[in-house]
Structure formats: C-alpha cells, structure tokens
Design a protein around this motif. Structure first.
Motif, PDB file in Angstrom:
ATOM      1  N   LYS A   7      -2.423   9.355   5.003  1.00  0.00           N
ATOM      2  CA  LYS A   7      -1.836  10.635   4.586  1.00  0.00           C
ATOM      3  C   LYS A   7      -2.158  11.720   5.609  1.00  0.00           C
ATOM      4  CE  LYS A   7      -3.419  10.887   0.305  1.00  0.00           C
ATOM      5  NZ  LYS A   7      -3.578  11.380  -1.095  1.00  0.00           N
ATOM      6  N   HIS A   8      -3.403  11.775   6.042  1.00  0.00           N
ATOM      7  CA  HIS A   8      -3.795  12.778   7.036  1.00  0.00           C
ATOM      8  C   HIS A   8      -3.200  12.453   8.407  1.00  0.00           C
ATOM      9  CE1 HIS A   8      -6.439  14.801   4.274  1.00  0.00           C
ATOM     10  NE2 HIS A   8      -7.134  13.694   4.048  1.00  0.00           N
ATOM     11  N   PHE A   9      -3.108  11.171   8.710  1.00  0.00           N
ATOM     12  CA  PHE A   9      -2.513  10.728   9.964  1.00  0.00           C
ATOM     13  C   PHE A   9      -1.047  11.165  10.027  1.00  0.00           C
ATOM     14  CE2 PHE A   9      -1.341   7.089  12.917  1.00  0.00           C
ATOM     15  CZ  PHE A   9      -2.113   7.538  13.967  1.00  0.00           C
ATOM     16  N   SER A  10      -0.366  11.099   8.889  1.00  0.00           N
ATOM     17  CA  SER A  10       1.025  11.559   8.818  1.00  0.00           C
ATOM     18  C   SER A  10       1.113  13.053   9.087  1.00  0.00           C
ATOM     19  CB  SER A  10       1.617  11.233   7.441  1.00  0.00           C
ATOM     20  OG  SER A  10       1.646   9.837   7.207  1.00  0.00           O
ATOM     21  N   ARG A  11       0.173  13.812   8.553  1.00  0.00           N
ATOM     22  CA  ARG A  11       0.143  15.255   8.816  1.00  0.00           C
ATOM     23  C   ARG A  11      -0.040  15.529  10.314  1.00  0.00           C
ATOM     24  NH1 ARG A  11      -3.237  15.274   3.880  1.00  0.00           N
ATOM     25  NH2 ARG A  11      -1.990  16.194   2.203  1.00  0.00           N
ATOM     26  N   ALA A  12      -0.868  14.718  10.952  1.00  0.00           N
ATOM     27  CA  ALA A  12      -1.102  14.893  12.392  1.00  0.00           C
ATOM     28  C   ALA A  12       0.177  14.632  13.175  1.00  0.00           C
ATOM     29  CB  ALA A  12      -2.218  13.964  12.863  1.00  0.00           C
ATOM     30  N   SER A  44      10.749  11.238  18.881  1.00  0.00           N
ATOM     31  CA  SER A  44       9.807  10.114  18.854  1.00  0.00           C
ATOM     32  C   SER A  44       8.763  10.298  17.759  1.00  0.00           C
ATOM     33  CB  SER A  44       9.112   9.971  20.212  1.00  0.00           C
ATOM     34  OG  SER A  44      10.034   9.664  21.224  1.00  0.00           O
ATOM     35  N   ALA A  45       8.258  11.540  17.627  1.00  0.00           N
ATOM     36  CA  ALA A  45       7.251  11.826  16.604  1.00  0.00           C
ATOM     37  C   ALA A  45       7.840  11.693  15.204  1.00  0.00           C
ATOM     38  CB  ALA A  45       6.684  13.217  16.813  1.00  0.00           C
ATOM     39  N   GLY A  64       8.247   6.191   9.878  1.00  0.00           N
ATOM     40  CA  GLY A  64       7.659   4.865   9.689  1.00  0.00           C
ATOM     41  C   GLY A  64       6.398   4.909   8.846  1.00  0.00           C
ATOM     42  N   LEU A  65       5.585   5.941   9.057  1.00  0.00           N
ATOM     43  CA  LEU A  65       4.342   6.087   8.295  1.00  0.00           C
ATOM     44  C   LEU A  65       4.612   6.360   6.818  1.00  0.00           C
ATOM     45  CD1 LEU A  65       2.193   8.236  10.756  1.00  0.00           C
ATOM     46  CD2 LEU A  65       1.595   5.966   9.911  1.00  0.00           C
ATOM     47  N   LEU A  66       5.443   7.380   6.563  1.00  0.00           N
ATOM     48  CA  LEU A  66       5.645   7.845   5.188  1.00  0.00           C
ATOM     49  C   LEU A  66       6.545   6.934   4.366  1.00  0.00           C
ATOM     50  CD1 LEU A  66       6.044  11.688   5.765  1.00  0.00           C
ATOM     51  CD2 LEU A  66       4.090  10.507   4.767  1.00  0.00           C
ATOM     52  N   ASN A  67       7.572   6.379   4.985  1.00  0.00           N
ATOM     53  CA  ASN A  67       8.577   5.633   4.229  1.00  0.00           C
ATOM     54  C   ASN A  67       8.453   4.121   4.326  1.00  0.00           C
ATOM     55  OD1 ASN A  67       9.886   8.021   3.334  1.00  0.00           O
ATOM     56  ND2 ASN A  67      10.879   8.218   5.327  1.00  0.00           N
ATOM     57  N   ALA A 116     -16.946   9.783   6.309  1.00  0.00           N
ATOM     58  CA  ALA A 116     -16.503   9.351   7.639  1.00  0.00           C
ATOM     59  C   ALA A 116     -15.004   9.573   7.801  1.00  0.00           C
ATOM     60  CB  ALA A 116     -16.839   7.874   7.850  1.00  0.00           C
ATOM     61  N   ASN A 117     -14.264   9.354   6.733  1.00  0.00           N
ATOM     62  CA  ASN A 117     -12.824   9.578   6.734  1.00  0.00           C
ATOM     63  C   ASN A 117     -12.518  11.062   6.894  1.00  0.00           C
ATOM     64  OD1 ASN A 117     -10.086   9.077   6.487  1.00  0.00           O
ATOM     65  ND2 ASN A 117     -10.233   8.081   4.502  1.00  0.00           N
ATOM     66  N   MET A 118     -13.206  11.863   6.122  1.00  0.00           N
ATOM     67  CA  MET A 118     -13.014  13.309   6.159  1.00  0.00           C
ATOM     68  C   MET A 118     -13.347  13.876   7.543  1.00  0.00           C
ATOM     69  SD  MET A 118     -14.681  16.104   3.539  1.00  0.00           S
ATOM     70  CE  MET A 118     -14.212  15.077   2.140  1.00  0.00           C
ATOM     71  N   ALA A 119     -14.464  13.436   8.098  1.00  0.00           N
ATOM     72  CA  ALA A 119     -14.889  13.944   9.405  1.00  0.00           C
ATOM     73  C   ALA A 119     -13.866  13.612  10.484  1.00  0.00           C
ATOM     74  CB  ALA A 119     -16.251  13.359   9.774  1.00  0.00           C
ATOM     75  N   TYR A 120     -13.376  12.394  10.469  1.00  0.00           N
ATOM     76  CA  TYR A 120     -12.463  11.961  11.523  1.00  0.00           C
ATOM     77  C   TYR A 120     -11.092  12.639  11.399  1.00  0.00           C
ATOM     78  CZ  TYR A 120      -9.776   8.813  14.528  1.00  0.00           C
ATOM     79  OH  TYR A 120      -8.964   8.304  15.504  1.00  0.00           O
ATOM     80  N   THR A 121     -10.507  12.609  10.210  1.00  0.00           N
ATOM     81  CA  THR A 121      -9.161  13.163  10.054  1.00  0.00           C
ATOM     82  C   THR A 121      -9.137  14.669  10.290  1.00  0.00           C
ATOM     83  OG1 THR A 121      -9.484  13.335   7.648  1.00  0.00           O
ATOM     84  CG2 THR A 121      -8.404  11.354   8.474  1.00  0.00           C
TER      85      THR A 121
END
Length: 222
Positions: free
Chosen positions: A49-54, A70-71, A77-80, A108-113
């Motif tokens: 979910k956070h990766f999609s926001r990025a 491209s983005a 691809g990520l969301l659908n 760890a997830n929070m820190a990275y995203t």
C-alpha cells in the motif's frame, strides 16, 4: 555510469547482508518457518500500500510524459493486479483479507516505507527512485538467487509461487526499467556531491530492507 551498480559497490557490505540474509536464503531452501513467512506476507501487504503511494509520487515528481506513463503502468499493476494476487496468495496460506486489513504495522515496515516516502517528498525524482531501488532491484536479484538455489522443482516448493513471481520475466523487466530510469536521470545531473547524497539514501534503504527480513524471522522464532 551505471548508477545502480556503482551504488551497490559503494555499500557492498550492507548490500550483501540484505541479499544474502537468512530469510530469503532459508526461503529458497524451504526451511523458513511457516509462521515467519505468514507474518512477512501480512506485513508485505501493508508495505505494498505504501509502495503504491511512492509510485504515485513518481508520477507527481516526473517531468516527462513517458516517465509518468511508466510510473502509472507500475501503479496500475500494483493496485489492480499484485495486491489482488497477494490477497489470494495469503488465502492459500490461511490468512484472510480481514486479518491483513486489520494487522498492526511492524516497526521495520513503518521505518522503511516512511523513509522512502520522505526521500521522495523532500527530494526529487532521482532521490525517490534511489530509495525505491533496493526493493525493486534487490528483489529481482534475490528472486534469481532463490530460483537458482531452489532448482527446477519450483512447482512443489513450499514457497514456489513467491520465487516464481520475483524471478519471473515480468518483475525482472520492471527491475531493468527502473535501473535504466535511474541511469537516465543521473546522466542529466551527474555530480560527485549528488552521488554522495544518493549513496547515503541507497545504503539507508538497503539497511532497512535487511531489517525487514529481521522482522520476519523474529516472529517466526527462527
């Protein structure tokens, strides 16, 4: 200059600790505790979910229409597609949609995203792509390594679908495109000072990827 490979060499120790972490190594050999993998799957859904926001931020930060297109393709691809496949895959591991939607995000997830999003919000497109690179290009390398270690019998491998996803042509092509985009962006403003900043971002993001594997093993008691 190939920016990605130069950045890898600059943080060689951290990169090897990430790529050769015991989580993907044990995943490849099939000995990873099932509880560790289930925990990872739940956290990976939150990560996506956070990766999609990025990637949505990539669209915002991009100057050219081709980069924006491209983005958008990656974001679609990520969301659908990928998130739906992830929910289905979690179901195969006995994890319901309700469980993944209600799960608490690991530190760890929070820190990275948040680090990736902050790199994009406070910097430019190249900063953001550099922070994203250890995930996209790292998983491509890990996927190939896992496929090599697992051998030809992926169909009966306990984590075969995961290995197939990240060693497969579609994800490998995505990684190649991201690497080329980084090189193109860097070529437009190649300066030593700029490289030092990108090197810090890349190394930090690599360390946070390693910590994400650590998080998976902690719950699995491995």
């Amino acid at each position: 200059m190939d920016l990605f490979n130069t950045l890898k060499q600059q943080c060689g120790e951290e990169w090897q600790a990430y790529i050769n972490h015991s989580f993907p190594a044990r995943l490849a050999e099939g000995s990873l505790p099932r509880s560790a993998f289930r925990h990872y799957l739940i956290q990976d859904y939150i990560f996506l979910k956070h990766f999609s926001r990025a990637w949505a931020l990539v669209v915002y930060k991009a100057d050219s229409i081709s980069t924006m297109q491209s983005a958008v393709a990656v974001l679609d691809g990520l969301l659908n597609h990928e998130m739906a496949m992830h929910v289905e895959y979690c179901g195969q591991w006995g994890i319901s949609r309700e469980q993944i939607e209600q799960a608490q995000e690991a530190r760890a997830n929070m820190a990275y995203t948040r680090y990736v999003l902050d790199a994009g919000l406070s910097g430019d497109l190249l900063d953001l792509m550099t922070a994203l690179a250890p995930c996209v290009l790292g998983y491509a390398e890990i996927g190939r390594n896992c496929a090599d270690k697992a051998g030809g019998d992926i169909e009966h491998h306990p984590f075969g679908k995961w290995i197939e996803t990240y060693s497969g042509d579609e994800f490998q092509a995505l990684a190649t495109n991201v690497q080329q985009l980084m090189n193109d962006l860097y070529a437009q403003e190649a300066q030593k000072e700029r490289f030092n900043r990108l090197s810090r971002i890349f190394t930090d993001a690599t360390k946070l990827e390693q910590a994400f594997w650590d998080m998976g093993l902690e719950v699995g008691g491995a």
